[in-house]
Write a protein that holds these residues in place. Structure first.
Motif, mmCIF file in Angstrom:
data_model
loop_
_atom_site.group_PDB
_atom_site.id
_atom_site.type_symbol
_atom_site.label_atom_id
_atom_site.label_comp_id
_atom_site.label_asym_id
_atom_site.label_seq_id
_atom_site.Cartn_x
_atom_site.Cartn_y
_atom_site.Cartn_z
ATOM 1 N N GLY A 1 2.221 1.747 -3.460
ATOM 2 C CA GLY A 1 1.152 2.196 -4.355
ATOM 3 C C GLY A 1 0.868 3.675 -4.215
ATOM 4 N N THR A 2 0.845 4.178 -2.993
ATOM 5 C CA THR A 2 0.581 5.605 -2.803
ATOM 6 C C THR A 2 1.767 6.453 -3.255
ATOM 7 N N ILE A 3 2.976 5.962 -3.073
ATOM 8 C CA ILE A 3 4.149 6.709 -3.535
ATOM 9 C C ILE A 3 4.160 6.787 -5.061
ATOM 10 N N SER A 4 3.859 5.676 -5.720
ATOM 11 C CA SER A 4 3.884 5.690 -7.178
ATOM 12 C C SER A 4 2.729 6.509 -7.749
ATOM 13 N N ALA A 5 1.609 6.586 -7.046
ATOM 14 C CA ALA A 5 0.485 7.387 -7.529
ATOM 15 C C ALA A 5 0.742 8.878 -7.324
ATOM 16 N N ALA A 6 1.511 9.229 -6.309
ATOM 17 C CA ALA A 6 1.763 10.637 -6.017
ATOM 18 C C ALA A 6 2.923 11.195 -6.818
ATOM 19 N N ALA B 1 0.833 -1.207 0.000
ATOM 20 C CA ALA B 1 0.000 0.000 0.000
ATOM 21 C C ALA B 1 0.866 1.254 0.000
ATOM 22 N N GLY B 2 1.960 1.213 0.727
ATOM 23 C CA GLY B 2 2.872 2.359 0.745
ATOM 24 C C GLY B 2 3.493 2.606 -0.621
#
Length: 52
Positions: free
Chosen positions: A25-30, A22-23
């Motif tokens: 995923g959020t880094i790659s989305a941001a 999850a971490g």
């Protein structure tokens, strides 16, 4: 040396994998996605204002 195995259970291992996933995923989305150098230079991030 009575215990050769880890005390980490399968459940704790799978929970930590989920947190890491999850971490990431959020880094790659941001993070901004650039496809070539023209996009980098035209963005505000690619501009370097050096005083020298």
């Amino acid at each position: 040396m009575t215990s050769f195995h880890s005390t980490l259970s399968r459940r704790d291992f799978m929970k930590s994998l989920g947190v890491v996933g999850a971490g990431l995923g959020t880094i790659s989305a941001a993070a901004p996605v650039f496809h070539d150098l023209d996009e980098v230079t035209s963005s505000a991030i690619g501009i370097n204002k050096n005083p020298w």
